[in-house]
Scaffold this motif. Structure first.
Motif, mmCIF file in Angstrom:
data_model
loop_
_atom_site.group_PDB
_atom_site.id
_atom_site.type_symbol
_atom_site.label_atom_id
_atom_site.label_comp_id
_atom_site.label_asym_id
_atom_site.label_seq_id
_atom_site.Cartn_x
_atom_site.Cartn_y
_atom_site.Cartn_z
ATOM 1 N N ILE A 104 0.920 -1.205 -0.026
ATOM 2 C CA ILE A 104 0.173 0.117 0.059
ATOM 3 C C ILE A 104 1.006 1.215 0.136
ATOM 4 O O ILE A 104 0.586 2.171 -0.665
ATOM 5 C CB ILE A 104 -0.843 0.062 1.037
ATOM 6 C CG1 ILE A 104 -2.012 -1.144 0.996
ATOM 7 C CG2 ILE A 104 -1.574 1.376 1.444
ATOM 8 C CD1 ILE A 104 -2.682 -1.194 2.304
ATOM 9 N N ASN A 105 1.868 1.308 0.873
ATOM 10 C CA ASN A 105 2.778 2.342 0.816
ATOM 11 C C ASN A 105 3.421 2.678 -0.572
ATOM 12 O O ASN A 105 3.796 3.662 -0.834
ATOM 13 C CB ASN A 105 3.866 2.161 2.038
ATOM 14 C CG ASN A 105 3.178 2.457 3.293
ATOM 15 O OD1 ASN A 105 2.229 3.145 3.639
ATOM 16 N ND2 ASN A 105 3.631 1.810 4.344
ATOM 17 N N GLU A 106 3.812 1.738 -1.206
ATOM 18 C CA GLU A 106 4.716 1.535 -2.611
ATOM 19 C C GLU A 106 3.712 2.258 -3.539
ATOM 20 O O GLU A 106 4.289 3.095 -4.493
ATOM 21 C CB GLU A 106 5.048 0.100 -3.038
ATOM 22 C CG GLU A 106 6.366 -0.366 -2.176
ATOM 23 C CD GLU A 106 6.582 -1.750 -2.933
ATOM 24 O OE1 GLU A 106 6.021 -1.986 -3.926
ATOM 25 O OE2 GLU A 106 7.450 -2.538 -2.004
ATOM 26 N N TYR A 107 2.405 2.198 -3.322
ATOM 27 C CA TYR A 107 1.325 2.747 -4.407
ATOM 28 C C TYR A 107 0.951 4.170 -3.739
ATOM 29 O O TYR A 107 0.069 4.779 -4.334
ATOM 30 C CB TYR A 107 0.310 1.745 -4.603
ATOM 31 C CG TYR A 107 0.546 0.857 -5.546
ATOM 32 C CD1 TYR A 107 0.396 0.938 -7.000
ATOM 33 C CD2 TYR A 107 1.096 -0.577 -5.146
ATOM 34 C CE1 TYR A 107 1.063 -0.031 -7.920
ATOM 35 C CE2 TYR A 107 1.360 -1.640 -6.199
ATOM 36 C CZ TYR A 107 1.408 -1.348 -7.629
ATOM 37 O OH TYR A 107 1.531 -2.207 -8.358
ATOM 38 N N GLU A 108 1.515 4.428 -2.691
ATOM 39 C CA GLU A 108 1.385 5.964 -2.200
ATOM 40 C C GLU A 108 0.002 6.447 -1.924
ATOM 41 O O GLU A 108 -0.624 7.289 -2.199
ATOM 42 C CB GLU A 108 2.102 6.866 -3.350
ATOM 43 C CG GLU A 108 3.453 6.565 -3.302
ATOM 44 C CD GLU A 108 4.227 7.687 -4.157
ATOM 45 O OE1 GLU A 108 3.300 8.238 -4.937
ATOM 46 O OE2 GLU A 108 5.302 8.009 -4.236
ATOM 47 N N PHE A 109 -0.726 5.303 -1.185
ATOM 48 C CA PHE A 109 -2.176 5.680 -0.847
ATOM 49 C C PHE A 109 -2.035 6.351 0.672
ATOM 50 O O PHE A 109 -0.832 5.871 1.499
ATOM 51 C CB PHE A 109 -2.885 4.573 -0.708
ATOM 52 C CG PHE A 109 -3.433 3.665 -1.963
ATOM 53 C CD1 PHE A 109 -4.545 4.306 -2.673
ATOM 54 C CD2 PHE A 109 -2.758 2.693 -2.785
ATOM 55 C CE1 PHE A 109 -5.006 4.014 -3.784
ATOM 56 C CE2 PHE A 109 -3.189 2.323 -3.710
ATOM 57 C CZ PHE A 109 -4.188 2.899 -4.571
#
Length: 433
Positions: A104-109
């Motif tokens: 989720i952090n990698e996709y910057e949500f």
């Protein structure tokens, strides 16, 4: 003049397949609607990882897992806020939780409701938009008891998990029925362990007039029925988070994943959820976004703020998971030679019961609302359908539809809250004072 900010929210996104197209007319129409808002929320009701965790002994029903690439598809719809505290968060235990958070952090949500300890899971998370700063707080009332995030101490680390909203239930019955229940309890020794623990000093005897029958609490009262209320510990903690967020952001959105219902009607929220939502708004929240029962619930405008008790489903593909643990098969009397399709056929009695045959599971809405400064100025309701009666390997993608049918159902569900919805050209508009 104060600036206007717009919000869009959906219910659950239980996504287990990749998007077939990002150029189709239906996808573009829906994403344009979502992307028209500043703050854009969907509830992530699935773990996203490459089996980096072990399947838990307990699950939310289906052990929910999908490829991290599904987050790319969630991103393609335009969402920027992801609550993910729900009854599937720890389907793959701590490994699945930690891997999901990493992706989720990698996709910057901007995401909330889950953390490495209770303070982290309860914390507001912030979205920066040109129209204002938005805080997201997320919690769930539907979970296995071992999934609750643990508090941090100065001499002991906390425990990863969800931000819980527990609740207390009291079953009110007549004096005669209560006496009968006490006789039954003595006959079957259902309270024997508790009684011994009281004698030995390990449990404090309750003197509030309530009677515990095993894990259930009864009291004499009229009218007879079940009363529920939020657990004061969780209510206090969540209100503290709202207070923090209100002083650190322009707007506060609270997400709550809740299956609990009134009686046997999924479309009616349990009493404690109504109490929770209203207290959150009294405490400074600007909107409450509910999901969990997989059906729509009514909308309330409380003190000039919207409460969406459930937005149903947005993406719902719980029957195209690729793997399930042995626990799932054993539950249905199946063994190692059986496959996922065998398990699903058995669970649904060859697609004759369950979610697939309930049309209301596959109808929902996407609300878009606007605020100008401190004032709610508009709430529009856009119906969606998810492909009812399609095969389970195709069903579950949302499409905007111009229909009064879904909105009329929502009118009826919202009427007990005093909410009036005008319908024109397949779009609903809430009448604001």
């Amino acid at each position: 003049m104060e600036q206007t900010i717009s919000f869009v929210a959906t219910g659950d996104s239980f996504i287990t397949r990749r998007l077939p197209s990002t150029t189709s007319e239906s996808f573009v129409e829906l994403t344009n609607l979502i992307k028209s808002a500043d703050a854009r929320l969907t509830n992530l009701e699935i773990t996203t990882h490459n089996f980096e965790g072990y399947p838990g002994q307990a699950s939310g029903g289906t052990w929910a897992i999908t490829s991290p690439l599904a987050l790319r598809d969630i991103k393609a719809y335009g969402f920027n806020l992801l609550p993910w505290a729900n009854n599937h968060t720890l389907d793959y235990l701590y490994g699945g939780l930690e891997a999901t958070e990493r992706y989720i952090n990698e996709y910057e949500f901007v995401h909330a409701g889950v953390g490495k300890n209770l303070a982290d899971a309860s914390a507001p998370r912030y979205l920066e938009t040109p129209a204002g700063r938005v805080a997201l707080i997320a919690a769930t009332s539907s979970f296995h008891e071992t999934w609750i995030a643990g508090d941090q101490r100065n001499d002991m680390s906390g425990r990863p998990g969800i931000n819980p909203l527990r609740h207390k239930s009291v079953h009110k019955i007549s004096k005669e029925k209560l006496e009968t229940l006490k006789e039954i309890a003595d006959t079957v020794d259902i309270n024997a362990v508790t009684k011994m623990s009281i004698k030995e000093g390990f449990v404090v005897e309750k003197k509030d007039g309530k009677f515990e029958f095993g894990q259930y609490v009864f009291a004499e009262g009229s009218p007879e029925g079940k009363e529920t209320s939020p657990d004061p510990r969780d209510m206090k903690r969540i209100l503290k988070s709202i207070s923090e967020a209100k002083r650190q952001a322009d707007y506060v959105v609270v997400s709550i994943h809740a299956h609990e219902m009134q009686g046997e009607d999924k479309s009616v929220p349990a009493e404690f959820l109504k109490t929770f939502a209203r207290e959150c708004i009294d405490g400074g929240a600007d909107s409450i976004v509910g999901h969990g029962p997989h059906v729509l619930r009514g909308i309330e405008i409380y003190n000039g703020r919207p409460i969406f008790y459930s937005l149903g489903n947005f993406i719902f593909q719980n029957e195209t998971v690729t793997h399930l643990p042995a626990d799932f098969y054993e539950k249905y009397g199946l063994g190692n030679d059986h496959t996922v399709a065998d398990g699903l056929d058995t669970r649904t009695e060859n697609n004759t019961k369950g979610f697939g045959v309930n049309e209301k599971i596959w109808d929902s809405i996407v609300p878009v609302w606007k605020m100008q400064g401190d004032k709610l100025t508009e709430v529009k309701l856009y119906p969606i359908e998810l492909g009812y009666k399609q095969p389970r390997y195709k069903i579950g993608w949302p499409t905007l539809v111009k229909t009064d049918r879904i909105l009329k159902d929502l009118q009826e569900l919202s009427e007990p809250f005093g909410t009036k919805i005008d319908i024109k050209d397949g779009v609903g508009t809430i009448v604001l004072d």
